[in-house]
Design a protein around this motif. Structure first.
Motif, PDB file in Angstrom:
ATOM      1  N   VAL A 228      41.975  43.531  41.183  1.00 52.12           N
ATOM      2  CA  VAL A 228      43.198  44.308  40.784  1.00 52.12           C
ATOM      3  C   VAL A 228      43.303  44.901  39.136  1.00 52.12           C
ATOM      4  CG1 VAL A 228      45.620  44.115  40.481  1.00 52.12           C
ATOM      5  CG2 VAL A 228      44.509  43.055  42.457  1.00 52.12           C
TER       6      VAL A 228
ATOM      7  N   THR B  28      33.476  36.468  35.861  1.00 51.30           N
ATOM      8  CA  THR B  28      32.543  36.367  36.905  1.00 51.30           C
ATOM      9  C   THR B  28      32.629  37.735  38.017  1.00 51.30           C
ATOM     10  OG1 THR B  28      32.102  33.948  36.430  1.00 51.30           O
ATOM     11  CG2 THR B  28      31.515  34.859  38.529  1.00 51.30           C
ATOM     12  N   HIS B  29      33.921  37.759  38.404  1.00 56.63           N
ATOM     13  CA  HIS B  29      34.141  38.525  39.366  1.00 56.63           C
ATOM     14  C   HIS B  29      33.555  40.045  39.125  1.00 56.63           C
ATOM     15  CE1 HIS B  29      37.272  40.056  42.652  1.00 56.63           C
ATOM     16  NE2 HIS B  29      36.287  41.089  42.347  1.00 56.63           N
TER      17      HIS B  29
ATOM     18  N   GLY C  68      39.062  31.694  34.265  1.00 51.96           N
ATOM     19  CA  GLY C  68      39.768  32.152  35.368  1.00 51.96           C
ATOM     20  C   GLY C  68      40.541  33.539  35.120  1.00 51.96           C
TER      21      GLY C  68
ATOM     22  N   LYS D 277      45.161  38.902  46.921  1.00 51.16           N
ATOM     23  CA  LYS D 277      44.264  37.829  47.403  1.00 51.16           C
ATOM     24  C   LYS D 277      45.131  37.286  48.793  1.00 51.16           C
ATOM     25  CE  LYS D 277      41.417  37.132  44.219  1.00 51.16           C
ATOM     26  NZ  LYS D 277      39.967  36.967  44.478  1.00 51.16           N
TER      27      LYS D 277
ATOM     28  N   GLU E 196      44.744  31.357  42.999  1.00 56.01           N
ATOM     29  CA  GLU E 196      44.104  31.065  44.337  1.00 56.01           C
ATOM     30  C   GLU E 196      43.925  29.750  44.985  1.00 56.01           C
ATOM     31  OE1 GLU E 196      40.033  32.908  43.312  1.00 56.01           O
ATOM     32  OE2 GLU E 196      40.488  34.011  45.336  1.00 56.01           O
TER      33      GLU E 196
HETATM   34  P1  ADP Z   1      36.082  33.729  35.214  1.00 59.39           P
HETATM   35  O1  ADP Z   1      34.797  33.856  35.337  1.00 59.39           O
HETATM   36  O2  ADP Z   1      36.834  34.706  34.113  1.00 59.39           O
HETATM   37  O3  ADP Z   1      36.362  32.299  34.717  1.00 59.39           O
HETATM   38  P2  ADP Z   1      36.486  34.437  38.007  1.00 59.39           P
HETATM   39  O4  ADP Z   1      35.866  35.822  37.782  1.00 59.39           O
HETATM   40  O5  ADP Z   1      35.692  33.435  38.464  1.00 59.39           O
HETATM   41  O6  ADP Z   1      36.878  33.812  36.290  1.00 59.39           O
HETATM   42  O7  ADP Z   1      37.789  34.426  38.505  1.00 59.39           O
HETATM   43  C1  ADP Z   1      38.587  33.464  39.130  1.00 59.39           C
HETATM   44  C2  ADP Z   1      39.004  34.005  40.467  1.00 59.39           C
HETATM   45  O8  ADP Z   1      40.303  34.867  40.022  1.00 59.39           O
HETATM   46  C3  ADP Z   1      37.991  34.771  41.093  1.00 59.39           C
HETATM   47  O9  ADP Z   1      38.163  34.296  42.691  1.00 59.39           O
HETATM   48  C4  ADP Z   1      38.407  36.152  41.248  1.00 59.39           C
HETATM   49  O10 ADP Z   1      38.173  37.042  42.158  1.00 59.39           O
HETATM   50  C5  ADP Z   1      40.120  35.977  40.796  1.00 59.39           C
HETATM   51  N1  ADP Z   1      40.322  37.193  39.959  1.00 59.39           N
HETATM   52  C6  ADP Z   1      40.655  37.228  38.628  1.00 59.39           C
HETATM   53  N2  ADP Z   1      40.942  38.416  38.309  1.00 59.39           N
HETATM   54  C7  ADP Z   1      41.148  39.172  39.250  1.00 59.39           C
HETATM   55  C8  ADP Z   1      41.675  40.643  39.200  1.00 59.39           C
HETATM   56  N3  ADP Z   1      42.014  41.122  38.376  1.00 59.39           N
HETATM   57  N4  ADP Z   1      41.870  40.854  40.772  1.00 59.39           N
HETATM   58  C9  ADP Z   1      41.410  40.004  41.508  1.00 59.39           C
HETATM   59  N5  ADP Z   1      41.127  38.961  41.522  1.00 59.39           N
HETATM   60  C10 ADP Z   1      40.898  38.334  40.324  1.00 59.39           C
END
Ligand code: ADP
Ligand code: MG
Length: 436
Positions: free
Chosen positions: A111, A148-149, A144, A276, A304
């Motif tokens: 998103v 990573t996403h 979070g 989600k 989540e």
């Molecule tokens: P980070 O690596 O920054 O700690 P992640 O990429 O693991 O965070 O994200 C944590 C969760 O939040 C994942 O499941 C991810 O899909 C979700 N998430 C974070 N930002 C978004 C976004 N903008 N849209 C959809 N899902 C998101």
């Protein structure tokens, strides 16, 4: 047999999904008495992705061919292994083609809002045209928030365009490096990391203090950069803030584009929750979505987790998903927050957001803007703190507390009637709950 099964499923799915993921399914057990089919795959992301997207289809395949509709279970290979062993074997066997990406981390499922727009656009640009713009791309931000996403979305996108992609956390890179030194197999290591179109490295802040890994990464970086191959890194902080990172890496990390992901604003948070829950097949009313968005702090990962808990309670305890059930689930979270919010914080926030003087709220003034602000303060104080009505009246220097309950009633009515007012209140709540 497995072969028959795969050829059946191949006919029913699109080529990409099949070639990349479904092909990896290995049928371990099919029991007609127990009505179950057990498959194994190499990693948990693929397992849960196939489970959520293809369970029905797999069942239908069985139904068509042998006329039973078994329960489907998808396990990891050799579940008896320890996590560490599985991880090591994955790293060692990992060829560029079999890079471990979570298939659900795509650009589509991300998103976009003001907090991540720039990182998103840059990621999309490098995924479509790797090595041409923004090299390296460095994305940083808190836990979070989707680093990573986004990184894996780049990988998934590039794989679709037949690029070779390596995705690793910097820790995997380091383990792989140490393992290769011990095995005297550095050639293989270098060939692997220097022959890809995109190198995606997660959490590079952990390079901190790891001198020999930094040295090796420096050479990897230079090779790839000279060959105009794309490098993308994420970190929880800016390169300049990574302690114990050698200067030549610091400066290289800033050669391309450095962009951050910030904490999402309320509207983006709401959109993410909606997305989600849709992806998880949970149906949440608008009220519940706003409640979660305003109650929980900024980490999307935490949000989540809550959605998963809601879903689990609903199905395991057979509960209907409604606002009260969600409030109950989040009780501890709310209680914890309540202890942190103090009346003076509420006054100063409301005053600054509504552009009036904090001292006016405690005064006898009756202009509509002051009366409105006072009403909001009372409402928030009741909702977000443990103070009683007399406490609040005393604090606001009001004569008697009966007007507190009158004010509460009025505010509650307004919230019900006026969508805009409701959002203002929610936004204030959000800010108070999430204050540092
Ligand atoms: P980070 O690596 O920054 O700690 P992640 O990429 O693991 O965070 O994200 C944590 C969760 O939040 C994942 O499941 C991810 O899909 C979700 N998430 C974070 N930002 C978004 C976004 N903008 N849209 C959809 N899902 C998101
Ligand atoms: Mg991460």
């Amino acid at each position: 047999t497995n072969k028959e099964f795969l050829s059946l499923i191949q006919k029913e799915t699109n080529k990409n999904d099949f070639e990349r993921y479904l092909k990896q399914l290995v049928l371990k057990k099919l029991s007609i008495e127990e009505n179950i089919a057990i498959f194994e795959v190499a990693n948990k992301y693929i397992a849960s992705w196939i489970k959520s997207k293809y369970t029905n289809l797999i069942q239908n395949c069985f139904e068509k061919s042998i006329n039973i509709k078994p329960d489907i279970e998808i396990r990891l290979f050799g579940e008896k292994k320890t996590k560490k062993e599985i991880q090591n074997s994955l790293i060692q066997n990992q060829s560029p083609e079999s890079t471990i990406l979570n298939p659900s981390y795509t650009f589509d499922s991300f998103v976009v809002g003001p907090s991540n727009q720039m990182a998103y656009n840059a990621a999309l640009a490098v995924a479509s045209k790797p090595g041409i713009q923004y090299n390296p791309l460095f994305i940083y931000g808190g836990t979070g928030l989707g680093k990573t996403h986004i990184l894996q979305a780049i990988g998934n996108h590039a794989l679709e365009n037949d690029k070779t992609v390596i995705y690793v956390t910097i820790e995997q890179f380091m383990n792989d490096f140490i393992f290769s030194i011990n095995k005297k197999n550095m050639e293989h290591f270098r060939e692997k990391y220097r022959n890809c179109d995109l190198l995606l490295i997660d959490d590079v802040q952990f390079l901190s203090g790891k001198e020999s890994t930094q040295e090796e990464f420096f050479h990897t970086f230079n090779e790839l950069h000279n060959a105009k191959k794309q490098i993308v890194m994420t970190s929880d902080r800016l390169p300049s803030q990574i302690a114990g990172l050698v200067d030549r890496l610091k400066s290289r990390f800033e050669w391309g584009l450095t962009t951050d992901i910030q904490i999402p604003k309320l509207e983006t948070k709401i959109a993410i929750i909606e997305k989600k829950s849709e992806l998880n097949g949970i149906n949440l009313s608008r009220d519940i979505v706003s409640f979660i968005a305003t109650t929980l702090d900024s980490s999307i990962r935490e949000i989540e987790g809550v959605l998963i808990r809601i879903n689990a309670s609903a199905s395991l305890l057979n509960l209907e998903i409604n606002l009260q059930m969600v409030q109950n689930l989040l009780k501890d979270q709310i209680k914890e927050n309540k202890e942190n919010i103090k009346l003076p914080d509420i006054i100063s926030l409301v005053a600054s957001e509504l552009n009036i003087k904090p001292s006016d709220i405690k005064s006898k003034k009756r202009t509509s803007s002051v009366a409105n602000a006072r009403r909001i303060v009372i409402y928030l104080a009741r909702e977000l703190t443990h103070n009683s009505m007399p406490d609040i009246a005393k604090f606001l220097e009001m004569k008697d507390h009966s007007s507190i309950s009158h004010n509460m009633k009025k505010t509650t009515e307004l919230i019900e009637k006026d969508e805009n007012f409701k959002l203002i209140i929610q936004n204030l709540k959000n800010k108070l709950i999430n204050k540092e």
